[in-house]
Write an enzyme that holds these catalytic residues in place. Structure first.
Site, PDB file in Angstrom:
ATOM      1  N   PHE A  45       0.745  -1.229  -0.054  1.00  0.00           N
ATOM      2  CA  PHE A  45       0.031  -0.065   0.041  1.00  0.00           C
ATOM      3  C   PHE A  45       0.812   1.184   0.085  1.00  0.00           C
ATOM      4  O   PHE A  45       0.286   2.536  -0.270  1.00  0.00           O
ATOM      5  CB  PHE A  45      -1.063   0.144   1.198  1.00  0.00           C
ATOM      6  CG  PHE A  45      -0.086  -0.059   2.500  1.00  0.00           C
ATOM      7  CD1 PHE A  45       0.296   0.989   3.194  1.00  0.00           C
ATOM      8  CD2 PHE A  45      -0.022  -1.352   3.271  1.00  0.00           C
ATOM      9  CE1 PHE A  45       0.898   1.182   4.339  1.00  0.00           C
ATOM     10  CE2 PHE A  45       0.399  -1.339   4.413  1.00  0.00           C
ATOM     11  CZ  PHE A  45       0.861  -0.406   5.067  1.00  0.00           C
ATOM     12  N   ARG A  73      -2.991  13.040  19.452  1.00  0.00           N
ATOM     13  CA  ARG A  73      -3.485  11.616  18.921  1.00  0.00           C
ATOM     14  C   ARG A  73      -5.063  11.550  19.164  1.00  0.00           C
ATOM     15  O   ARG A  73      -5.892  11.115  18.225  1.00  0.00           O
ATOM     16  CB  ARG A  73      -2.804  10.489  19.131  1.00  0.00           C
ATOM     17  CG  ARG A  73      -1.299  10.608  18.433  1.00  0.00           C
ATOM     18  CD  ARG A  73      -0.393   9.356  18.624  1.00  0.00           C
ATOM     19  NE  ARG A  73      -0.863   8.220  17.709  1.00  0.00           N
ATOM     20  CZ  ARG A  73      -0.761   8.359  16.418  1.00  0.00           C
ATOM     21  NH1 ARG A  73       0.061   9.185  15.918  1.00  0.00           N
ATOM     22  NH2 ARG A  73      -1.199   7.181  15.951  1.00  0.00           N
ATOM     23  N   THR A  79      -6.170   6.528  12.791  1.00  0.00           N
ATOM     24  CA  THR A  79      -5.676   6.730  11.468  1.00  0.00           C
ATOM     25  C   THR A  79      -6.938   6.514  10.154  1.00  0.00           C
ATOM     26  O   THR A  79      -6.911   7.211   9.418  1.00  0.00           O
ATOM     27  CB  THR A  79      -4.626   5.664  11.046  1.00  0.00           C
ATOM     28  OG1 THR A  79      -3.688   6.073  12.212  1.00  0.00           O
ATOM     29  CG2 THR A  79      -3.854   5.861   9.851  1.00  0.00           C
ATOM     30  N   ARG A  90      -9.905  13.845  12.053  1.00  0.00           N
ATOM     31  CA  ARG A  90      -9.987  12.669  10.963  1.00  0.00           C
ATOM     32  C   ARG A  90     -11.536  12.401  11.048  1.00  0.00           C
ATOM     33  O   ARG A  90     -12.177  12.207   9.810  1.00  0.00           O
ATOM     34  CB  ARG A  90      -9.044  11.653  11.325  1.00  0.00           C
ATOM     35  CG  ARG A  90      -7.646  11.737  11.198  1.00  0.00           C
ATOM     36  CD  ARG A  90      -6.891  10.708  11.557  1.00  0.00           C
ATOM     37  NE  ARG A  90      -5.593  11.063  11.460  1.00  0.00           N
ATOM     38  CZ  ARG A  90      -4.534  10.377  11.957  1.00  0.00           C
ATOM     39  NH1 ARG A  90      -4.668   9.290  12.914  1.00  0.00           N
ATOM     40  NH2 ARG A  90      -3.168  10.489  11.539  1.00  0.00           N
ATOM     41  N   ASN A 100      -5.555  11.053   4.901  1.00  0.00           N
ATOM     42  CA  ASN A 100      -5.929  11.642   6.002  1.00  0.00           C
ATOM     43  C   ASN A 100      -5.582  13.251   5.793  1.00  0.00           C
ATOM     44  O   ASN A 100      -4.478  13.670   5.290  1.00  0.00           O
ATOM     45  CB  ASN A 100      -5.300  11.124   7.217  1.00  0.00           C
ATOM     46  CG  ASN A 100      -5.895  10.112   7.939  1.00  0.00           C
ATOM     47  OD1 ASN A 100      -6.981  10.118   8.465  1.00  0.00           O
ATOM     48  ND2 ASN A 100      -5.367   8.863   7.901  1.00  0.00           N
ATOM     49  N   HIS A 103      -1.400  14.242   9.955  1.00  0.00           N
ATOM     50  CA  HIS A 103      -0.488  13.210  10.276  1.00  0.00           C
ATOM     51  C   HIS A 103       0.188  13.752  11.604  1.00  0.00           C
ATOM     52  O   HIS A 103       0.252  14.727  11.862  1.00  0.00           O
ATOM     53  CB  HIS A 103       0.926  12.886   9.426  1.00  0.00           C
ATOM     54  CG  HIS A 103       1.953  12.202  10.192  1.00  0.00           C
ATOM     55  ND1 HIS A 103       1.920  10.645   9.989  1.00  0.00           N
ATOM     56  CD2 HIS A 103       3.164  12.467  10.742  1.00  0.00           C
ATOM     57  CE1 HIS A 103       2.976  10.421  10.754  1.00  0.00           C
ATOM     58  NE2 HIS A 103       3.687  11.547  11.068  1.00  0.00           N
TER      59      HIS A 103
END
Length: 127
Positions: A45, A73, A79, A90, A100, A103
């Site tokens: 990926f 986070r 994620t 997100r 996204n 990061h």
């Protein structure tokens, strides 16, 4: 940036009590991305990550605050944006797992490495 969420994302970081100590815009080169994502560069990926991350300029930010890595986070959500709760960055702005809007470093150790990768010392302004 393409969806015009820069101001809202920055506002959420500041509203959460973080201080922006570095901010700039740039294009991430394939070489820089391979270094940054070395832990997954051999995965099938990875080309999708590189293609997305190099497809447009990005905003790089350095934030400062108490327990910063864990709190950022939490603010971002997981994620996979499809699994992120509404109210997280997100969850509100992400559309896919691999694409996204933000990061974030996953540890204090990686944060130091990533800050050095993306910022020169004179580009960081600790207050």
């Amino acid at each position: 940036m393409a969806q015009r969420h820069v101001g809202e994302v920055l506002s959420r970081f500041e509203s959460a009590g973080f201080t922006v100590v570095g901010c700039k815009m740039g294009v991430l080169t394939p070489a820089l991305l391979r270094e940054h994502y070395a832990h997954v560069a051999s995965k099938p990926f990875y080309p999708e990550i590189e293609g997305f991350m190099s497809s447009r300029p990005v905003i790089m930010m350095a934030l400062e605050g108490d327990n910063i890595v864990a709190k950022v986070r939490d603010l971002l959500g997981p994620t996979d944006s499809r699994k992120a709760a509404k109210g997280t960055i997100r969850g509100d702005f992400g559309t896919e797992m691999m694409k996204n809007v933000v990061h974030a470093s996953d540890s204090d150790e990686n944060a130091k490495i990533e800050l050095a990768r993306f910022f020169k010392a004179e580009e960081l302004f600790n207050v």
